[in-house]
Design an enzyme around this catalytic site. Structure first.
Site, mmCIF file in Angstrom:
data_model
loop_
_atom_site.group_PDB
_atom_site.id
_atom_site.type_symbol
_atom_site.label_atom_id
_atom_site.label_comp_id
_atom_site.label_asym_id
_atom_site.label_seq_id
_atom_site.Cartn_x
_atom_site.Cartn_y
_atom_site.Cartn_z
ATOM 1 N N SER A 192 13.162 -9.962 4.445
ATOM 2 C CA SER A 192 12.062 -11.034 3.657
ATOM 3 C C SER A 192 12.836 -11.419 2.562
ATOM 4 C CB SER A 192 11.303 -9.982 3.356
ATOM 5 O OG SER A 192 10.897 -9.569 1.408
ATOM 6 N N TYR A 232 11.335 -0.591 0.825
ATOM 7 C CA TYR A 232 11.418 -1.871 1.850
ATOM 8 C C TYR A 232 12.578 -2.920 1.471
ATOM 9 C CZ TYR A 232 9.238 -5.871 3.318
ATOM 10 O OH TYR A 232 8.664 -7.579 3.948
#
Length: 317
Positions: free
Chosen positions: A164, A176
């Site tokens: 990401s 995350y």
């Protein structure tokens, strides 16, 4: 001087364009294993590669997801249930793959399965919130990879890990960003180790895309749940307005192209089918023109951007 530099840059991009257009031969004989195919990127990639003629081995978390995918694809595609947080599930899936690929080995391993919530200020969360995220996004990915590496090495194939832009710049609290930084580190070390065996490792670093996992309803619901579990002291420090502003910020992150998942899956397909795949792919215009440049900026400038641009706690100094 500048003319020569422009010519050199132009020649470099022309050469890269030519190299990246070269496609691996005999794709119809190659097996690709994809995790997280119930919906989103994994589901679209499985259907995309199936249309391309590859032998897709798709994993789903639920029987319903597997049935729906089977109904949308050819008989070449096969599905198996996989929970990347359970060692016994991974071992069973690895044995299932071994039975199907035989001596040909596994050409492609796509580690796509992941979650993105809870994503909230760190002190709203518990240790278990971090553990849950790391189990799926990082530790599960590592265990799947280690289980299937002998088959990938046999085929001198590809490992494609979904990271990401948040693995480059950490703009939010929670597990995350941490998990995606871990994906980047694991992928870098794996790429160098496997280069001796002819195996290539690529990372996909998407910006914001709209999937079942990233919908405002899911994100805001998770944020509210984290707020509800926070201590009275934390709630006094941040205030209710912070929660509302944080939810508004998440809606602003949604770009106009976020529903076009093929911007992501085209990168994944290229990493699997090109003779010369890239090491990193930035999927989405926000990834290319905002998050990637921000990741190279001095830390103090990024901190200032966040300080002035992010929601402020009620009791901020």
């Amino acid at each position: 001087m500048w003319l020569y530099l422009a010519v050199l840059v132009g020649l470099y991009y022309l050469l890269r364009w030519y190299r990246e257009r070269q496609v691996v031969s005999l794709l119809q004989d190659k097996f690709v294993f994809i995790t997280g195919c119930d919906s989103g990127f994994g589901n679209l990639l499985a259907r995309q590669l199936d249309l391309r003629g590859l032998r897709v081995l798709a994993t789903c978390l639920t029987e319903q997801g597997a049935e729906q995918l089977n109904g949308q694809t050819s008989d070449r595609l096969e599905t198996v249930i996989l929970d990347v947080t359970k060692t016994e599930s991974i071992a069973a899936a690895a044995e299932w793959v071994k039975e199907r690929v035989g001596d040909r080995g596994l050409w492609g391993l796509v580690n796509n399965a992941g979650i993105c919530t809870p994503m909230a200020p760190n002190e709203w969360l518990t240790k278990q919130d971090f553990v849950k995220m790391l189990d799926v996004n990082l530790l599960g990915m590592i265990e799947v990879t280690l289980s299937l590496l002998p088959l990938v090495r046999k085929a001198r194939g590809r490992v494609v890990n979904v990271s990401s832009v948040m693995g480059r710049v950490s703009l939010f609290g929670g597990g995350y960003c941490m998990s995606k930084y871990g994906v980047e580190a694991f992928s870098d070390s794996l790429r160098r180790e496997l280069s001796y065996f002819g195996v290539k490792v690529a990372m996909i670093e998407p910006g914001y895309f709209m999937t079942n996992m990233t919908s405002p309803e899911v994100f805001n619901g998770s944020l509210q749940a984290s707020w509800d579990q926070a201590s009275p002291e934390i709630k006094e420090l941040y205030g209710e307005k912070f929660v509302a502003d944080f939810m508004k910020t998440s809606n602003l992150l949604k770009p106009s192209w976020s529903g076009n998942l093929s911007l992501m899956t085209n990168c994944m397909e290229h990493a699997l089918t090109s003779c010369h795949p890239r090491t990193r792919y930035s999927a989405g215009w926000d990834a290319k023109f905002f998050y990637l440049p921000v990741s190279y900026m001095p830390t103090f400038l990024v901190d200032l951007m966040m300080y002035w641009g992010a929601p402020r706690p009620a009791k901020a100094l």
